[in-house]
Design a protein around this motif. Sequence first.
Motif, PDB file in Angstrom:
ATOM      1  N   GLY A  27       0.800  -1.220   0.000  1.00 12.10           N
ATOM      2  CA  GLY A  27       0.000   0.000   0.000  1.00 12.10           C
ATOM      3  C   GLY A  27       0.826   1.259   0.000  1.00 12.10           C
ATOM      4  N   ARG A  37       0.252   2.856  -8.554  1.00  8.84           N
ATOM      5  CA  ARG A  37      -1.009   3.549  -8.242  1.00  8.84           C
ATOM      6  C   ARG A  37      -1.232   4.774  -9.125  1.00  8.84           C
ATOM      7  NH1 ARG A  37      -5.247   5.402  -7.623  1.00  8.84           N
ATOM      8  NH2 ARG A  37      -6.418   5.897  -5.727  1.00  8.84           N
ATOM      9  N   PHE A  72      -4.369  -8.595  -2.530  1.00  3.25           N
ATOM     10  CA  PHE A  72      -4.539  -7.157  -2.717  1.00  3.25           C
ATOM     11  C   PHE A  72      -5.938  -6.896  -3.253  1.00  3.25           C
ATOM     12  CE2 PHE A  72      -4.497  -2.924  -4.056  1.00  3.25           C
ATOM     13  CZ  PHE A  72      -3.717  -2.298  -3.103  1.00  3.25           C
ATOM     14  N   SER A  73      -6.767  -6.324  -2.381  1.00  2.00           N
ATOM     15  CA  SER A  73      -8.143  -5.989  -2.752  1.00  2.00           C
ATOM     16  C   SER A  73      -8.656  -5.024  -1.705  1.00  2.00           C
ATOM     17  CB  SER A  73      -8.997  -7.258  -2.822  1.00  2.00           C
ATOM     18  OG  SER A  73     -10.203  -6.982  -3.500  1.00  2.00           O
ATOM     19  N   ASP A  74      -9.922  -5.043  -1.388  1.00  2.00           N
ATOM     20  CA  ASP A  74     -10.431  -4.194  -0.316  1.00  2.00           C
ATOM     21  C   ASP A  74     -11.633  -4.856   0.340  1.00  2.00           C
ATOM     22  OD1 ASP A  74      -9.852  -1.427   0.868  1.00  2.00           O
ATOM     23  OD2 ASP A  74     -12.025  -1.493   0.750  1.00  2.00           O
ATOM     24  N   ILE A  75     -11.949  -4.419   1.566  1.00  2.00           N
ATOM     25  CA  ILE A  75     -13.119  -4.996   2.241  1.00  2.00           C
ATOM     26  C   ILE A  75     -14.429  -4.493   1.622  1.00  2.00           C
ATOM     27  CG2 ILE A  75     -11.923  -5.321   4.455  1.00  2.00           C
ATOM     28  CD1 ILE A  75     -13.579  -2.893   5.511  1.00  2.00           C
ATOM     29  N   LEU A  76     -14.383  -3.401   0.872  1.00  2.00           N
ATOM     30  CA  LEU A  76     -15.632  -2.784   0.392  1.00  2.00           C
ATOM     31  C   LEU A  76     -16.111  -3.334  -0.943  1.00  2.00           C
ATOM     32  CD1 LEU A  76     -14.881   0.832   1.625  1.00  2.00           C
ATOM     33  CD2 LEU A  76     -16.282  -0.925   2.710  1.00  2.00           C
ATOM     34  N   PHE A 204     -11.867  -8.585   9.113  1.00  2.00           N
ATOM     35  CA  PHE A 204     -11.532  -7.296   9.721  1.00  2.00           C
ATOM     36  C   PHE A 204     -12.788  -6.668  10.322  1.00  2.00           C
ATOM     37  CE2 PHE A 204      -8.121  -7.697   6.546  1.00  2.00           C
ATOM     38  CZ  PHE A 204      -7.016  -7.217   7.232  1.00  2.00           C
ATOM     39  N   PHE A 245      -9.678  -9.884  13.394  1.00  2.00           N
ATOM     40  CA  PHE A 245      -9.188  -8.618  13.951  1.00  2.00           C
ATOM     41  C   PHE A 245     -10.380  -7.816  14.461  1.00  2.00           C
ATOM     42  CE2 PHE A 245      -8.323  -4.019  13.140  1.00  2.00           C
ATOM     43  CZ  PHE A 245      -7.354  -3.832  14.114  1.00  2.00           C
TER      44      PHE A 245
HETATM   45  O1  1CP Z   1      -5.647   5.429  -2.827  1.00  6.14           O
HETATM   46  C1  1CP Z   1      -5.158   4.335  -2.534  1.00  6.14           C
HETATM   47  O2  1CP Z   1      -4.020   4.013  -2.912  1.00  6.14           O
HETATM   48  C2  1CP Z   1      -6.023   3.358  -1.800  1.00  6.14           C
HETATM   49  C3  1CP Z   1      -5.521   2.921  -0.497  1.00  6.14           C
HETATM   50  C4  1CP Z   1      -6.074   1.546  -0.173  1.00  6.14           C
HETATM   51  C5  1CP Z   1      -5.357   0.348  -0.167  1.00  6.14           C
HETATM   52  C6  1CP Z   1      -3.901   0.181  -0.454  1.00  6.14           C
HETATM   53  C7  1CP Z   1      -7.434   1.225   0.116  1.00  6.14           C
HETATM   54  C8  1CP Z   1      -8.589   2.137   0.182  1.00  6.14           C
HETATM   55  N1  1CP Z   1      -7.516  -0.140   0.289  1.00  6.14           N
HETATM   56  C9  1CP Z   1      -6.291  -0.709   0.140  1.00  6.14           C
HETATM   57  C10 1CP Z   1      -5.982  -2.152   0.160  1.00  6.14           C
HETATM   58  C11 1CP Z   1      -6.452  -2.965   1.293  1.00  6.14           C
HETATM   59  N2  1CP Z   1      -7.457  -2.643   2.168  1.00  6.14           N
HETATM   60  C12 1CP Z   1      -5.977  -4.251   1.644  1.00  6.14           C
HETATM   61  C13 1CP Z   1      -4.949  -5.054   0.841  1.00  6.14           C
HETATM   62  C14 1CP Z   1      -3.568  -4.532   0.991  1.00  6.14           C
HETATM   63  C15 1CP Z   1      -2.781  -5.136   2.095  1.00  6.14           C
HETATM   64  O3  1CP Z   1      -3.294  -5.311   3.206  1.00  6.14           O
HETATM   65  O4  1CP Z   1      -1.607  -5.438   1.840  1.00  6.14           O
HETATM   66  C16 1CP Z   1      -6.665  -4.664   2.785  1.00  6.14           C
HETATM   67  C17 1CP Z   1      -6.485  -5.947   3.572  1.00  6.14           C
HETATM   68  C18 1CP Z   1      -7.604  -3.659   3.095  1.00  6.14           C
HETATM   69  C19 1CP Z   1      -8.560  -3.752   4.199  1.00  6.14           C
HETATM   70  C20 1CP Z   1      -9.377  -2.576   4.559  1.00  6.14           C
HETATM   71  N3  1CP Z   1      -9.911  -1.618   3.737  1.00  6.14           N
HETATM   72  C21 1CP Z   1      -9.812  -2.289   5.873  1.00  6.14           C
HETATM   73  C22 1CP Z   1      -9.532  -3.200   7.067  1.00  6.14           C
HETATM   74  C23 1CP Z   1      -8.201  -2.948   7.687  1.00  6.14           C
HETATM   75  C24 1CP Z   1      -8.141  -1.757   8.601  1.00  6.14           C
HETATM   76  O5  1CP Z   1      -7.227  -0.932   8.363  1.00  6.14           O
HETATM   77  O6  1CP Z   1      -8.920  -1.668   9.559  1.00  6.14           O
HETATM   78  C25 1CP Z   1     -10.580  -1.122   5.844  1.00  6.14           C
HETATM   79  C26 1CP Z   1     -11.241  -0.434   7.014  1.00  6.14           C
HETATM   80  C27 1CP Z   1     -10.644  -0.704   4.483  1.00  6.14           C
HETATM   81  C28 1CP Z   1     -11.419   0.454   3.938  1.00  6.14           C
HETATM   82  C29 1CP Z   1     -10.550   1.360   3.172  1.00  6.14           C
HETATM   83  N4  1CP Z   1     -10.118   1.102   1.903  1.00  6.14           N
HETATM   84  C30 1CP Z   1      -9.287   2.102   1.490  1.00  6.14           C
HETATM   85  C31 1CP Z   1      -9.157   3.048   2.545  1.00  6.14           C
HETATM   86  C32 1CP Z   1      -8.340   4.304   2.511  1.00  6.14           C
HETATM   87  C33 1CP Z   1      -9.947   2.559   3.613  1.00  6.14           C
HETATM   88  C34 1CP Z   1     -10.128   3.194   4.980  1.00  6.14           C
HETATM   89  C35 1CP Z   1     -11.158   4.249   4.893  1.00  6.14           C
HETATM   90  C36 1CP Z   1     -11.510   4.867   6.219  1.00  6.14           C
HETATM   91  O7  1CP Z   1     -10.737   5.693   6.695  1.00  6.14           O
HETATM   92  O8  1CP Z   1     -12.564   4.508   6.765  1.00  6.14           O
END
Ligand code: 1CP
Length: 345
Positions: A27, A37, A72-76, A204, A245
Motif C-alpha cells: 500500500g 497507483r 490485494f483488494s479491499d473490504i468494500l 476485519f 481482527f
Molecule cells: O488510494 C489508494 O491508494 C487506496 C488505499 C487503499 C489500499 C492500499 C485502500 C482504500 N484499500 C487498500 C488495500 C487494502 N485494504 C488491503 C490489501 C492490501 C494489504 O493489506 O496489503 C486490505 C487488507 C484492506 C482492508 C481494509 N480496507 C480495511 C480493514 C483494515 C483496517 O485498516 O482496519 C478497511 C477499514 C478498508 C477500507 C478502506 N479502503 C481504502 C481506505 C483508505 C480505507 C479506509 C477508509 C476509512 O478511513 O474509513
Amino acid sequence: MNNRSLIAALNFEPQATPPIWLMRQAGRYLPEYQQVRKNFTNFLDMIKRPEICAELALQPINRFDLDASILFSDILTIPSAMGLGLEFGEGHGPIFSNPISSIKDIENLPKSVPHEELRYVYEAVVATKKVLPNQLPLIGFCGSPWTLAAYSIEGKGSKDFIKTKDFLKKNSAAVSTLLEILTQACYEYLKEQIKCGVQAVQIFDSWADILSVEDFEEFSLKPTNQLITLLREDVTTSATPIILFEKAPPREISTNDLKGVTCLSLHWTQDLIKANSAFKGSHVLQGNLNPAILKSDEEEIEKAVNAILEEMSGYPGFIFNLGHGITPDIEPNKVQLMIDLIRNN
Ligand code: 1CP
C-alpha cells in the motif's frame, strides 16, 4: 522455505522466530506501490486488474521477505457489488453514491451474492498464487458483517459514524436483516477465495469500537460468529484457519466469545500479557505493535519489539504483526528495522 511458518503458527506450533506479516503491508507507504497507483485515477479500476493485484501483493514480499502475503483488494468489494456505488476519490477514502438510507434500501438489496460482480477478486487470488514464491501462504480476507454495514449506512469512512448509530437506533430490526445478508455474502465470498487457493482468511472488524457493549454483542459478535459457524460447517472451508481482527473492542474478548476462530489479531490497545494467559492453548495470537511506534527512533522501536517478543516467547502459535494497519506516513526502512530486530533476536 524458511523455518518461520505462518501455517505452523496457525497450527499452534511455537517457533523460535515468529512468522511476520503486516496488516496493510501492500500500500501507500511503499514507493513501488505509488509507482503503480499513479497509473490509475480510481483505486477500484486498479483492483479490478488481477495481474496488478498480484504484482502489488508481491511488492512487500520482495522487499521484506515476509512470511505471508495478503490478497490485494479491499473490504468494500461486497457493498460495491451489491450496487451501493463505491468510489475512491483522489486523496480521500471510500465514498458510496448510493448508501443505505432507509429500510426500503435494505429490502432492495440483491437476494443472492453477486458473484459475477466479484469475479475480479477471485481472479486476483488465482493470479497472486501464480507469482508468489513457492509455498508462501496467501491470506484471503473480508470485512466483518458489522464493519461492512457501518460503511454501507454511513456512505463513507468516519470518525464517529453518527449517521450509522442513528440509523441503528431507529431501525435495529432492519439492521439485523442487513447483517444477515452481509453474513451470507461474506461466507460465500470467503468460500470462493478458499476454493481459488487462499490458505487462511482474516476477518476485519474495523469498526467494532464504535458500538456500546450491548450493541457490540448483538450487531458485531453475533453475525461474526454466524459467519464463522457457516465456514466451520462447510466441508470446503471447515479446515481453513480463520484470523479475526477486532479493532479496540468495547469489552474484553474471552475464549468463549469466538470459539471457531483460530487466531485473534490483537489491536494495539489490547493487553498482550492478559491475552497471553487468557488464550494460551485455545487461540493463536497475532499482533500487536502500535504502528505509530514505527515513526519513532530506533531505540523506541527496539524496546517495543523486544517487549512483545519477550512476552510471547514460547507461546504456542504466535504471529508477529502490527496492532492495526500500517499508515502511509511510515518509512519502509523503519519496517525493515523492525523485521531485523525480530529475526536477529
Ligand atoms: O488510494 C489508494 O491508494 C487506496 C488505499 C487503499 C489500499 C492500499 C485502500 C482504500 N484499500 C487498500 C488495500 C487494502 N485494504 C488491503 C490489501 C492490501 C494489504 O493489506 O496489503 C486490505 C487488507 C484492506 C482492508 C481494509 N480496507 C480495511 C480493514 C483494515 C483496517 O485498516 O482496519 C478497511 C477499514 C478498508 C477500507 C478502506 N479502503 C481504502 C481506505 C483508505 C480505507 C479506509 C477508509 C476509512 O478511513 O474509513
